[in-house]
Design an enzyme around this catalytic site. Sequence first.
Site, short mmCIF file in Angstrom:
data_model
loop_
_atom_site.label_atom_id
_atom_site.label_comp_id
_atom_site.label_asym_id
_atom_site.label_seq_id
_atom_site.Cartn_x
_atom_site.Cartn_y
_atom_site.Cartn_z
CB ALA A 35 -0.91 -0.01 1.21
CB SER A 83 2.59 -3.61 -14.72
OG SER A 83 2.57 -2.41 -15.46
CD GLU A 115 -7.58 -15.24 -13.33
OE1 GLU A 115 -6.82 -15.89 -12.61
OE2 GLU A 115 -7.72 -15.46 -14.54
CE LYS A 117 -2.58 -7.90 -9.43
NZ LYS A 117 -1.52 -8.21 -8.48
CG ASP A 119 0.19 -10.75 -2.71
OD1 ASP A 119 0.89 -10.34 -3.66
OD2 ASP A 119 0.20 -10.25 -1.58
CE1 TYR A 234 -1.09 -13.35 -15.78
CE2 TYR A 234 -0.94 -14.21 -13.54
CZ TYR A 234 -0.45 -13.40 -14.56
OH TYR A 234 0.66 -12.64 -14.35
CE LYS A 298 -5.66 -10.54 -17.65
NZ LYS A 298 -4.90 -11.77 -17.76
CE LYS A 322 -3.04 -3.56 -5.28
NZ LYS A 322 -1.79 -4.16 -5.64
CB CYS A 416 2.42 -11.94 37.50
SG CYS A 416 0.85 -11.18 37.05
CB CYS A 419 -0.34 -10.47 41.37
SG CYS A 419 0.20 -12.03 40.65
CB CYS A 434 0.20 -14.90 36.37
SG CYS A 434 -0.23 -14.56 38.10
CB CYS A 439 -3.40 -12.82 39.44
SG CYS A 439 -2.86 -11.48 38.36
O1 I6G Z 1 -0.74 -10.00 -11.86
C1 I6G Z 1 -1.71 -10.53 -12.63
C2 I6G Z 1 -2.61 -11.40 -12.11
C3 I6G Z 1 -3.60 -11.93 -12.89
C4 I6G Z 1 -1.77 -10.18 -14.00
C5 I6G Z 1 -2.78 -10.73 -14.80
C6 I6G Z 1 -3.70 -11.60 -14.22
O2 I6G Z 1 -4.64 -12.06 -15.01
C7 I6G Z 1 -5.66 -12.82 -14.43
N1 I6G Z 1 -2.88 -10.39 -16.10
C8 I6G Z 1 -2.00 -9.56 -16.61
C9 I6G Z 1 -2.12 -9.17 -18.04
C10 I6G Z 1 -0.98 -9.03 -15.83
N2 I6G Z 1 -0.87 -9.33 -14.54
C11 I6G Z 1 -0.01 -8.09 -16.39
#
Ligand code: I6G
Length: 700
Positions: A35, A83, A115, A117, A119, A234, A298, A322, A416, A419, A434, A439
């Site tokens: 963030a 990206s 879908e 995303k 991490d 993906y 997309k 996000k 503790c 007490c 403790c 207490c």
């Molecule tokens: O980071 C990503 C997660 C999932 C993606 C992505 C994605 O498609 C389901 N698609 C693209 C085109 C990119 N990153 C750049």
Amino acid sequence: MTSPEILDRITILRDAIRSHNYRYYVLDDPSVSDAEYDALMRELRELEVAHPELVTLDSPTQRVGAAPSERFAKVRHREPMLSLGNAFDEADLRAWRDRVVKLLGADTPVAYVVEPKIDGLAMSIAYEQGRLAVAATRGDGTIGEDVTANVRTVKSVPLVLRPDQGAEVPRRIEVRGEIYMRIADFERLNAQQVAQAAGSVARVFANPRNAAAGSLRQLDPRITASRPLRFFAYAVGPVEGVTLRSQWQALNYLRALGFPVNPDVRRLEDFDEVVAYCLEWMSRRDTLAYEADGVVIKVDSFAQQQELGVVARDPRWAIAFKFPAREATTTLRDIVVNVGRTGKLNPNALLEPVNLGGVTVSNATLHNEDYIVSRDIRIGDRVTVKRAGDVIPQVIGPIVSARTGAEQPWRMPATCPACGTAVVRYAGEADTYCPNRHCPEQIVRSVEHWVSQGAMDIVGLGERQARQFVERGFIQDVADLYTLTVESFAGMEGYGTKRVQNLLAAIQASKQRPLSRLIFALGIAGVGSTLATTLAQHFGSLETLAAASAAELESIEGIGPQVAQSIEAFFAEPEHRALIAKLKQVGVQTEQQQIARPTASGPLKDKTLVVTGTLANMTREQVSELIQQAGGKVGGSVSKKTDYLVVGADPGGSKTSKAQQLGIPILDETALLKLVGESAVAANAAEHDRQEVDQPALEL
Ligand code: I6G
């Protein structure tokens, strides 16, 4: 800002982002949360948009990512790995859609593929003549690292394509997707790392993404092979010998070639449904087995994608919605020890206040002494803090590279803090206690739990009042609450006659609470309100429950050996037996007044359901009753015997991920009501009627 000030700010932002990029992409050791990074990047982008004359080619906005590490061979991607731009709320999403529609023409129908995303780590895996040839990390989007040997060890990545449904094997294809680790696997891996470190500092990972990155960037593929990595495909990158016309077709094709594709992917033609999908996953992110930081949207048609094009590295045809951040970095100012109602000493972090997904966090749990020592967390450290669905924020670990040398290691105090009694730590346990049953802090905490909403629900009595009564010597245990009189309030500020009478009446009324609440109020380790309801229904009185053996308890659906032992041990303690006798003596009802007769047949006959999280229209007691009335049983933990997991808001991650691992269907409140054939309103009204009988209103 004047021109020189703007240039200064841009220079500062670029330097900071470059440094964060290096740490994130090259060292896998991020120094700020996503963030905070996003905020820096956003500010820089906005300044550059407002002052295009100040944009330079070396700005981080012109090149996503940073230089790859020297340890692995470099691979140039045939087509850049893009990206995604970010949307942080519904307005951002709709603004993105408006732009898409404007560029394509208002009359052109547009479908979207969405879908969650994950991490994890973006990866491009090339197959030649159907065999895995090269796997590369994203790197800076143009040049990544060759991690083929490691990716070959990830079992969900096919080494050879296995076409199905008549799918044609392409001459060459680059499959793009995410390498990631499930939350449950990540937690297991960290627990193993701590166990292996045996008391010294363990290499624990801050989050599943770091664990996946650290595991994948091992020089020895055998280490990678021992780590529970997974892959979801993906997208299709450059492909030869096959023509694909849409994202949806590409995903089906990937599936047909043997790749795992996210089962929650959807093709939606109505943008309102896209928005609903994003908001729904935002509230249900904890039901996923993996960490998701958003939803990717997309435009489906590749022809439309081409028409929309790409700006810098961000395609105009895709966006990431996000979710609010759950991790942040801040400074650990101090560690204080709180005493719980069982005497457990809880180390608590006092933090420099930090904004975490819209909430200011200044306290977080540090669990126990081992947790702090194994992660080498020191007072004064920069630390990563996480606030997941399960409410209490926790310190994940220190950012060692940010140390100045002034940080102070911490040890559990020998006595503790409330007490002064010497603390104890039992062999094989991480927690410190403790041992003094008298207490004052333990008494305050017991009273606080006793009077709480799910327990005896005594309105007007909280921690502050409990502390006053304990300090004045009126209360030694929760039973003493029932001996308070008007005189006990003498000299207490703000307590007029009416208020005192109301409070005393509320205390007296609590004697008639249902048995399930009394059992919960006792605070037996492992007995939450759902299990308390099961126990009340099974045993019918506190005395019968107190006499039950661990074996008998274990034979009840939803009670495992550990909880059975805990219940038996609780009632075996002479102090607890004495407390129960005292409660009876002061008139607390210890019998089930009317045993609800579960229907022998019903839509949930022979089914066991486990509930996690908070439902919008029903309390835990109400949902348990609903299930039992429909012929079902309520389990305390997820096992192979569980038929459904019912999930509300802020659920516990472990129940959900276990259910997912075992393939147990997950229901939300509406789905549960549908299953039992009731509407939420009807269920609520029925319970309301029942409560009015159970709990007479106070007449004061
Ligand atoms: O980071 C990503 C997660 C999932 C993606 C992505 C994605 O498609 C389901 N698609 C693209 C085109 C990119 N990153 C750049």
